[in-house]
Structure formats: C-alpha cells, structure tokens
Design an enzyme around this catalytic site. Structure first.
Site, PDB file in Angstrom:
ATOM      1  N   ASN A  73      51.524 -36.805 -52.152  1.00 24.53           N
ATOM      2  CA  ASN A  73      50.629 -37.168 -51.043  1.00 24.53           C
ATOM      3  C   ASN A  73      49.415 -37.965 -51.507  1.00 24.53           C
ATOM      4  O   ASN A  73      48.844 -37.664 -52.546  1.00 24.53           O
ATOM      5  CB  ASN A  73      50.161 -35.901 -50.321  1.00 24.53           C
ATOM      6  CG  ASN A  73      51.317 -35.154 -49.683  1.00 24.53           C
ATOM      7  OD1 ASN A  73      52.284 -35.776 -49.219  1.00 24.53           O
ATOM      8  ND2 ASN A  73      51.249 -33.838 -49.677  1.00 24.53           N
ATOM      9  N   HIS A 123      48.974 -57.231 -36.300  1.00 22.47           N
ATOM     10  CA  HIS A 123      49.443 -56.110 -35.461  1.00 22.47           C
ATOM     11  C   HIS A 123      50.342 -55.159 -36.253  1.00 22.47           C
ATOM     12  O   HIS A 123      51.177 -54.480 -35.672  1.00 22.47           O
ATOM     13  CB  HIS A 123      50.207 -56.602 -34.225  1.00 22.47           C
ATOM     14  CG  HIS A 123      49.529 -57.719 -33.496  1.00 22.47           C
ATOM     15  ND1 HIS A 123      48.701 -57.521 -32.416  1.00 22.47           N
ATOM     16  CD2 HIS A 123      49.553 -59.057 -33.714  1.00 22.47           C
ATOM     17  CE1 HIS A 123      48.243 -58.691 -31.996  1.00 22.47           C
ATOM     18  NE2 HIS A 123      48.752 -59.649 -32.767  1.00 22.47           N
ATOM     19  N   SER A 157      53.210 -31.116 -52.682  1.00 20.64           N
ATOM     20  CA  SER A 157      53.202 -30.182 -51.566  1.00 20.64           C
ATOM     21  C   SER A 157      53.622 -28.822 -52.092  1.00 20.64           C
ATOM     22  O   SER A 157      54.474 -28.723 -52.977  1.00 20.64           O
ATOM     23  CB  SER A 157      54.182 -30.659 -50.492  1.00 20.64           C
ATOM     24  OG  SER A 157      54.598 -29.565 -49.704  1.00 20.64           O
ATOM     25  N   ASN A 172       2.103 -38.602 -46.577  1.00 20.04           N
ATOM     26  CA  ASN A 172       2.843 -39.593 -45.799  1.00 20.04           C
ATOM     27  C   ASN A 172       3.221 -40.818 -46.631  1.00 20.04           C
ATOM     28  O   ASN A 172       4.352 -41.300 -46.572  1.00 20.04           O
ATOM     29  CB  ASN A 172       2.042 -40.013 -44.564  1.00 20.04           C
ATOM     30  CG  ASN A 172       1.831 -38.852 -43.610  1.00 20.04           C
ATOM     31  OD1 ASN A 172       2.432 -37.792 -43.774  1.00 20.04           O
ATOM     32  ND2 ASN A 172       0.971 -39.041 -42.613  1.00 20.04           N
ATOM     33  N   LYS A 177      57.526 -34.242 -52.275  1.00 19.84           N
ATOM     34  CA  LYS A 177      56.375 -34.982 -51.756  1.00 19.84           C
ATOM     35  C   LYS A 177      55.325 -35.327 -52.799  1.00 19.84           C
ATOM     36  O   LYS A 177      55.070 -34.597 -53.734  1.00 19.84           O
ATOM     37  CB  LYS A 177      55.705 -34.182 -50.629  1.00 19.84           C
ATOM     38  CG  LYS A 177      56.590 -34.152 -49.403  1.00 19.84           C
ATOM     39  CD  LYS A 177      55.799 -33.846 -48.174  1.00 19.84           C
ATOM     40  CE  LYS A 177      55.012 -35.045 -47.724  1.00 19.84           C
ATOM     41  NZ  LYS A 177      54.258 -34.744 -46.517  1.00 19.84           N
ATOM     42  N   GLU A 198      43.291 -40.429 -48.323  1.00 17.64           N
ATOM     43  CA  GLU A 198      43.000 -39.799 -47.028  1.00 17.64           C
ATOM     44  C   GLU A 198      41.564 -39.289 -46.971  1.00 17.64           C
ATOM     45  O   GLU A 198      40.890 -39.398 -45.943  1.00 17.64           O
ATOM     46  CB  GLU A 198      43.985 -38.644 -46.777  1.00 17.64           C
ATOM     47  CG  GLU A 198      45.409 -39.129 -46.582  1.00 17.64           C
ATOM     48  CD  GLU A 198      46.403 -37.979 -46.635  1.00 17.64           C
ATOM     49  OE1 GLU A 198      46.884 -37.584 -45.569  1.00 17.64           O
ATOM     50  OE2 GLU A 198      46.694 -37.473 -47.731  1.00 17.64           O
TER      51      GLU A 198
HETATM   52  N1  ARG Z   1       8.150 -33.113 -46.387  1.00 18.30           N
HETATM   53  C1  ARG Z   1       7.597 -34.175 -45.636  1.00 18.30           C
HETATM   54  C2  ARG Z   1       8.662 -35.231 -45.283  1.00 18.30           C
HETATM   55  O1  ARG Z   1       9.690 -35.178 -45.871  1.00 18.30           O
HETATM   56  C3  ARG Z   1       6.504 -34.826 -46.405  1.00 18.30           C
HETATM   57  C4  ARG Z   1       5.484 -35.516 -45.579  1.00 18.30           C
HETATM   58  C5  ARG Z   1       4.696 -34.519 -44.826  1.00 18.30           C
HETATM   59  N2  ARG Z   1       3.605 -35.114 -44.156  1.00 18.30           N
HETATM   60  C6  ARG Z   1       2.966 -34.480 -43.182  1.00 18.30           C
HETATM   61  N3  ARG Z   1       2.007 -35.106 -42.609  1.00 18.30           N
HETATM   62  N4  ARG Z   1       3.351 -33.311 -42.763  1.00 18.30           N
HETATM   63  O2  ARG Z   1       8.508 -36.062 -44.447  1.00 18.30           O
END
Ligand code: ARG
Length: 467
Positions: free
Chosen positions: A295, A166, A287, A120, A293, A300
């Site tokens: 373009n 405008h 084109s 995490n 043309k 775009e």
């Molecule tokens: N692949 C996961 C993500 O991108 C990584 C973190 C995963 N953590 C967990 N507790 N499953 O978020």
C-alpha cells in the site's frame, strides 16, 4: 474576600501591582501559551540579547546591566537546551518565563531588559524570526525535491507514457516531461518561499506596545544584529501584522496541494491496473490480512496532510479577519497553526522526495499504455492538415471516422491497413504510418515546452543551471 481560596494564590509578578489575586485556574489555562510558544525560546533570547546590547549602546542601560543580562540569557539558553529549565504555566508565555528566570539569576538588572519594548513587539519579533528560519528550511527541502525530479526526468527523457486529460488517455508524452511539470510547480513554490522571506525581512522590535517609544533606541542597530534588512516602518502595523504567518500558510497550502496531486498520481500509478511504478518497500506498507498487498501509505498521508495545512490557513485567516488594530490576544492563536503546518509540510516534502527518488519506473507498462486509447489520433489529424491540406476541423472529422473503424475492428490506429485508411480519405498515403507510433508522436512535439525528448532535455538543463 469571600473565596478563601484566592488568598492562597500568589499575585502575578508582572502586573501584581494592580491585581490582588492570581488568575483563576480556567483563566490561566485559556491564557497560557507556554505549552506551545516555548518553541520560540532561541529566538526570544536572541532578540533580547540584541535589544539589551542596543539599549547599552544608546546609553539607556549601563554596560554592567547589559553584561549581566547577556550572561544570564546565555545561561538560560543552555538550561533550556539541556532540559533543565522549568517552564511554568503561571508565567503564561515564553517571554515571561525567560524574564522571570533572568530575575532569579541576576537580580534587579533583569528588570531593565524590558525598557523600550513590549511583549507585543517581542512576540512579533520572535515569531517572525521563527517563520523566516522555517521558510529557509522549506526552501532547502523544495530544492532537494526538485533535484530528485530533475534526476528522474533526465533518466526518463525518452520514456513514453500516456498523457491524460480527464484521466482519459489524451496524447503520448514522456515520463521526463511529466516529471518536469512537477519541477515547474515546486519551482514556483520555492519562489513563493523566497518572496515571503523578502516580504518579512523587517525587524519589529522597538515598535513597543503599538506607538513606538520615547527612549532614544536605534531600531536599525537591532534589525542589523538580528539579520533583517531593516526595521518595520509603522509601529501600529508592526504589532498588528501577521501577514508573514499568513504568507507562510498560503505558501504551505499551495505546496501541499501540489504534493497532494503528486500523491494522488503515485497512488494511481502504483495500482496493479496502471502498474506504471513500483514503490520501494521503504515507502509502502503491507496488509495484515491480504498478503499480496503493498500500500502507498506514505503518499496517502501526504495527500491527507494537505487537509491539515489548508485548515491552518483558514483558521488563521479567520482569527485575523475581524481584529481592530493593534494587538489583540486573539493573535496568540497564530502559533499552533503555523507550527503544525510547518511540521506537516516538512514531513510531506521529505516523504515525497524519498518516494520520487526510490520508485521504480516500469517503462514497458508505460509504453504499452501510451499506445492504447488511440493516443496518436491527433497526430493523424495533424498529418492530414500538413500532408493532405485539409482544414483542421475536417481532419478531426476524418480521424474520428478512422478511430471508429479501428474500434470496430478491435485494433489500434497504426494497425489499420492503408486500404482501410484510404476508404475514409483517398489522399492518405503509407507515409502516415510514420506518425502513428508513440515515439514519432512525442518526437514531433518540438514546440517550446513540448514533450519531445530534446525539448525536455533543454528544460532540464535550464533548471539545473538554476537549482
Ligand atoms: N503570548 C502572547 C502572544 O502570543 C504574547 C504577547 C502578549 N501581549 C499582550 N499584550 N498580552 O501573542
């Protein structure tokens, strides 16, 4: 087990202690992020080296284990960069792919790397590092675009063109002034980039799963090693937060919106009807059926990419809006949005910079258009206020009658005779003709930020000192 198949699947090596069989194929497919998060390999390795070095410094792992880990990680880095690394979807993401390979390379010491961290905080770190680097690239790209506009503005500080509201002719302006409007817009975008970098300049590593850790880690040390101003201050927020990605996407959406407005102007200006600019061959296409043309495809496509980038912002805002703290797997959906928007934005800025540098400005066409549509009507009204002492509202009315007369005669305001003008208001003298040309009109707009060539040159100098 009733399903004989599951026996043949190997259990996942990371949590194999709890799960008897490997993930079902659909689970693997929905769960895996390696297809896109392999982009984070360099950040992941850098983060792991900083973490292992800190763990050894704090006496949490041995110097010997640290050396093996660092050596192994550097080997993996070169394997990935030379295309030899085999990414496995079974190993889900970049973090586990690298850690599994490390175990193969160095054996049990590899298992010590994940001490006092979690995926995490690891993913939060890797992604932040990536977004920060992307923002630094965006800052450079915007600086190049701004420089392109400054050069064109300088070259065309005196070139008159119609200014529009405008999309109707309003008052004459200079092309240099119009270019400088974009310098202001992209200058604000660049300062948003700089603010975003400042906001995200805190290191997530060490927040662990969400609660911090009991190991005596030094988060200031890892933050410093990874180039952050310091560590984040709340471990729950650290693993829950994707503001840095949202800020990137917000900035990208606003910038893309500016690019899209410019693209729209380029499309309009390059039509034969306007004919204000000629695009270089490098940024246009022909084109297959209509030989005449040329373009403005690049413009775009820049206009269209704005849709993708805005879509990414909305997608991630929507992913995040209902998530309880702290980490949820939903957040894995952050990366593809950011990667896609980043690629589109980089390309769009580069294409625009090229178009702005290359396009030919057709000053004669701009000047001819600047004088049409009674663009100096406000100058006549202002003259009546200044020289004949009329209240502006009355001057507006008198001018309206002069425009109606010119329209009736099929000529411009400056082509009306003095007798014509005096038939509308007796106090008009032949001095009025001095203000009815487009050059006189732009030269008179000397208020701060106005379109007078000298004022535009001052603004160019101001930006050059800051670019
Ligand atoms: N692949 C996961 C993500 O991108 C990584 C973190 C995963 N953590 C967990 N507790 N499953 O978020």
């Amino acid at each position: 087990m009733a399903d004989g198949n599951s026996e043949t699947k190997s259990s996942n090596q990371m949590w194999g202690g709890r799960f008897a069989s490997g993930p079902d194929a659909i689970m693997e497919e929905i769960n895996a992020s390696i297809g896109f998060d392999k982009k984070l390999y360099a950040q992941d390795i850098r983060g792991s080296i900083a973490h292992a070095t800190m763990l050894a410094h704090q006496g949490i792992i041995s110097a010997d284990d640290k050396d093996k880990i660092v050596h192994g990680l550097n080997t993996i880095l070169s394997e990935i960069e030379s295309g030899q690394f085999e990414f496995s979807r079974r190993l889900e993401d970049i973090h586990m792919n690298i850690e599994a390979r490390l175990a193969t390379l160095i054996g049990p010491s590899a298992g010590r790397l994940h001490t006092a961290r979690s995926r995490n905080d690891q993913v939060a770190l890797d992604f932040r590092l990536w977004v920060k680097e992307e923002l630094q690239r965006t800052e450079k790209a915007l600086t190049a675009l701004i420089a392109a506009f400054l050069d064109r503005a300088e070259e065309h500080a005196d070139t008159v063109m119609p200014g529009f509201t405008h999309l109707q002719t309003a008052q004459p302006v200079t092309f240099g002034h119009h270019c400088m409007a974009y310098v202001e817009m992209f200058g604000r975008d660049r300062s948003r980039v700089r603010h975003a970098i400042e906001h995200m300049d805190e290191s997530p590593i060490g927040a662990a799963a969400l609660a911090g850790t009991g190991f005596p880690i030094d988060r200031h040390m890892t933050a410093k090693a990874l180039g952050f101003a310091g560590p984040t201050r709340n471990s729950i927020d650290t693993v829950s937060d994707r503001d840095f990605a949202l800020e990137f996407l917000s900035m990208a959406s606003i910038t893309a919106t500016h690019l899209s407005r410019l693209a729209e102007e380029i499309v309009i200006w390059s039509t034969p009807q306007f004919g204000f600019i000629r695009l270089s061959d490098a940024f246009s296409t022909g084109s297959s059926i209509m030989p005449q043309k040329k373009n403005p495809d690049a413009a775009e496509l820049v206009r269209a990419k704005t849709g993708r980038i805005n879509g990414s912002l909305i997608a991630l805002l929507t992913v995040m809006k209902g998530l309880p703290l702290a980490y949820s797997k939903d957040m894995q959906e952050d990366k593809e949005q950011v990667f896609d928007a980043a690629e589109s934005l980089e390309l769009a800025i580069a294409a625009m910079t090229g178009m702005v540098r290359d396009m030919t400005i057709r000053s004669d066409r701009m000047k001819a258009a600047a004088g049409s549509g009674y663009s100096t009507a406000t100058d006549l009204a202002d003259w009546l206020v200044r020289e004949a002492g009329l209240p502006f509202r009355d001057a507006h009315h008198v001018t309206g009658r002069a425009v109606a007369l010119a329209e009736q005669k099929g000529c411009d305001l400056a082509d009306l005779s003095l007798a014509d003008l005096q038939s509308i208001h007796a106090d008009i003298t032949d001095k009025v003709f001095d203000v009815l040309t487009v050059e006189a009109s732009v030269a008179s707009r000397t208020s701060f930020g106005g379109t007078a060539p000298n004022e535009v040159r001052k603004q160019i100098a101001w930006w050059r000192a800051r670019n």
